[in-house]
Design a protein around this motif. Structure first.
Motif, PDB file in Angstrom:
ATOM      1  N   ASN A  56      -2.158  12.702   7.118  1.00  0.00           N
ATOM      2  CA  ASN A  56      -1.599  11.725   5.530  1.00  0.00           C
ATOM      3  C   ASN A  56      -1.225  12.946   4.582  1.00  0.00           C
ATOM      4  O   ASN A  56      -0.694  12.718   3.580  1.00  0.00           O
ATOM      5  CB  ASN A  56      -1.676  10.772   4.408  1.00  0.00           C
ATOM      6  CG  ASN A  56      -1.881   9.515   5.713  1.00  0.00           C
ATOM      7  OD1 ASN A  56      -0.802   9.376   6.804  1.00  0.00           O
ATOM      8  ND2 ASN A  56      -2.832   8.447   5.501  1.00  0.00           N
ATOM      9  N   GLN A 103       9.903  13.227   3.448  1.00  0.00           N
ATOM     10  CA  GLN A 103      10.181  11.677   3.322  1.00  0.00           C
ATOM     11  C   GLN A 103      10.566  11.943   4.334  1.00  0.00           C
ATOM     12  O   GLN A 103      11.026  10.411   4.782  1.00  0.00           O
ATOM     13  CB  GLN A 103      10.048  11.266   1.491  1.00  0.00           C
ATOM     14  CG  GLN A 103      10.524   9.677   1.873  1.00  0.00           C
ATOM     15  CD  GLN A 103      11.078   9.652   0.704  1.00  0.00           C
ATOM     16  OE1 GLN A 103       9.687   9.683  -0.408  1.00  0.00           O
ATOM     17  NE2 GLN A 103      11.558   8.463   0.030  1.00  0.00           N
ATOM     18  N   CYS A 144       8.206   7.922   5.592  1.00  0.00           N
ATOM     19  CA  CYS A 144       7.482   7.308   4.646  1.00  0.00           C
ATOM     20  C   CYS A 144       7.375   7.440   3.382  1.00  0.00           C
ATOM     21  O   CYS A 144       8.373   9.319   3.000  1.00  0.00           O
ATOM     22  CB  CYS A 144       5.601   7.414   4.981  1.00  0.00           C
ATOM     23  SG  CYS A 144       5.557   6.787   6.709  1.00  0.00           S
ATOM     24  N   TRP A 158       1.956  11.494   2.210  1.00  0.00           N
ATOM     25  CA  TRP A 158       2.438  10.900   2.416  1.00  0.00           C
ATOM     26  C   TRP A 158       1.755   9.193   2.774  1.00  0.00           C
ATOM     27  O   TRP A 158       0.290   9.319   2.647  1.00  0.00           O
ATOM     28  CB  TRP A 158       3.963  10.545   3.661  1.00  0.00           C
ATOM     29  CG  TRP A 158       2.572  10.731   4.706  1.00  0.00           C
ATOM     30  CD1 TRP A 158       2.853  10.364   5.626  1.00  0.00           C
ATOM     31  CD2 TRP A 158       2.661  11.915   5.024  1.00  0.00           C
ATOM     32  NE1 TRP A 158       2.003  11.110   6.826  1.00  0.00           N
ATOM     33  CE2 TRP A 158       1.927  12.397   6.260  1.00  0.00           C
ATOM     34  CE3 TRP A 158       2.621  13.844   4.548  1.00  0.00           C
ATOM     35  CZ2 TRP A 158       1.242  13.122   7.129  1.00  0.00           C
ATOM     36  CZ3 TRP A 158       2.232  14.794   4.898  1.00  0.00           C
ATOM     37  CH2 TRP A 158       1.951  14.627   6.308  1.00  0.00           C
ATOM     38  N   ASP A 159       2.538   8.120   2.367  1.00  0.00           N
ATOM     39  CA  ASP A 159       1.672   6.899   3.124  1.00  0.00           C
ATOM     40  C   ASP A 159       2.534   6.156   4.141  1.00  0.00           C
ATOM     41  O   ASP A 159       3.597   5.792   2.890  1.00  0.00           O
ATOM     42  CB  ASP A 159       2.417   5.935   1.513  1.00  0.00           C
ATOM     43  CG  ASP A 159       0.875   4.560   1.393  1.00  0.00           C
ATOM     44  OD1 ASP A 159       0.255   4.107   2.724  1.00  0.00           O
ATOM     45  OD2 ASP A 159       1.275   3.802   0.613  1.00  0.00           O
ATOM     46  N   GLU A 160       1.567   6.378   4.534  1.00  0.00           N
ATOM     47  CA  GLU A 160       2.163   5.572   5.961  1.00  0.00           C
ATOM     48  C   GLU A 160       2.686   4.239   5.668  1.00  0.00           C
ATOM     49  O   GLU A 160       3.257   3.329   7.240  1.00  0.00           O
ATOM     50  CB  GLU A 160       1.399   5.635   7.643  1.00  0.00           C
ATOM     51  CG  GLU A 160       1.386   7.403   7.626  1.00  0.00           C
ATOM     52  CD  GLU A 160       0.435   7.254   9.081  1.00  0.00           C
ATOM     53  OE1 GLU A 160      -0.032   6.547   9.446  1.00  0.00           O
ATOM     54  OE2 GLU A 160       0.888   8.846   9.339  1.00  0.00           O
ATOM     55  N   LYS A 161       2.028   3.081   5.108  1.00  0.00           N
ATOM     56  CA  LYS A 161       2.568   1.762   4.699  1.00  0.00           C
ATOM     57  C   LYS A 161       3.248   2.044   4.047  1.00  0.00           C
ATOM     58  O   LYS A 161       3.929   0.273   3.954  1.00  0.00           O
ATOM     59  CB  LYS A 161       0.780   1.294   3.925  1.00  0.00           C
ATOM     60  CG  LYS A 161      -0.040   1.089   4.632  1.00  0.00           C
ATOM     61  CD  LYS A 161      -1.493   0.889   4.230  1.00  0.00           C
ATOM     62  CE  LYS A 161      -2.445   0.495   4.941  1.00  0.00           C
ATOM     63  NZ  LYS A 161      -3.821   0.965   4.566  1.00  0.00           N
ATOM     64  N   ASP A 162       4.445   2.405   3.479  1.00  0.00           N
ATOM     65  CA  ASP A 162       5.144   2.836   2.366  1.00  0.00           C
ATOM     66  C   ASP A 162       6.251   3.038   3.279  1.00  0.00           C
ATOM     67  O   ASP A 162       6.559   4.369   2.611  1.00  0.00           O
ATOM     68  CB  ASP A 162       4.541   3.194   0.803  1.00  0.00           C
ATOM     69  CG  ASP A 162       5.930   2.882  -0.480  1.00  0.00           C
ATOM     70  OD1 ASP A 162       6.728   1.710   0.384  1.00  0.00           O
ATOM     71  OD2 ASP A 162       6.053   3.288  -1.094  1.00  0.00           O
ATOM     72  N   LYS A 163       6.425   1.898   4.187  1.00  0.00           N
ATOM     73  CA  LYS A 163       7.987   2.883   4.591  1.00  0.00           C
ATOM     74  C   LYS A 163       9.246   3.056   4.009  1.00  0.00           C
ATOM     75  O   LYS A 163       9.801   2.279   3.179  1.00  0.00           O
ATOM     76  CB  LYS A 163       7.939   2.108   5.876  1.00  0.00           C
ATOM     77  CG  LYS A 163       7.234   1.913   7.193  1.00  0.00           C
ATOM     78  CD  LYS A 163       7.050   3.685   7.343  1.00  0.00           C
ATOM     79  CE  LYS A 163       5.501   3.396   8.519  1.00  0.00           C
ATOM     80  NZ  LYS A 163       5.580   4.876   9.542  1.00  0.00           N
TER      81      LYS A 163
END
Length: 145
Positions: free
Chosen positions: A77, A112, A117, A138-143
């Motif tokens: 990430n 992004q 993400c 980056w945060d893969e949970k925050d699409k």
């Protein structure tokens, strides 16, 4: 009869003109908010110039005159870049409070857009070896769409 090879005129902007705007005029106008506004400005520029890959980002940095951008590390990430070159060296030698927030914002938004993400980036100046390290996370949970 010998044909003449046509010369192509390629205009160049003196680095001093760019520096006056970037490092003198903008900070005078924007004041203490300069770094944050440059970061968001970099994100906005990135939206106007969407790129498909990190290779294209490196080419964009070269063409923009921002320096040579290379990926030095990639994790799940996180990506770490190094920015070098004569422009970087000159800015680091002339100014004590130099910032590379514009470049960091640009990279954050490119990643992004490519990864879909939420991504943020921070820069770390290395005056000793005349380079800038930019780390994007980056945060893969925050699409994002």
């Amino acid at each position: 009869m010998e044909q003449k090879k046509e010369e192509i005129y390629e205009p160049t902007v003196p680095i001093f003109g760019y520096e006056m705007i970037r490092d003198i005029l903008l900070p005078d106008i924007l004041g203490k908010h300069t770094p944050e506004i440059l970061y968001w400005g970099g994100k906005q520029l990135s939206r106007k110039f969407p790129l498909q890959s990190m290779d294209e980002c490196s080419s964009f940095f070269d063409e923009a005159g921002w320096g040579t951008l290379t990926v030095v590390e990639q994790k799940k990430n996180e990506m770490t870049f190094e920015l070098r070159g004569s422009f970087v060296e000159r800015r680091l030698s002339l100014k004590s409070d130099v910032t590379f927030k514009l470049e960091a914002g640009f990279l954050a938004e490119q990643i992004q857009l490519q990864k879909k993400c939420t991504t943020e980036a921070a820069e770390e100046i290395h005056k000793r070896n005349q380079s800038v390290k930019i780390t994007a996370r980056w945060d893969e949970k925050d699409k994002v769409e």
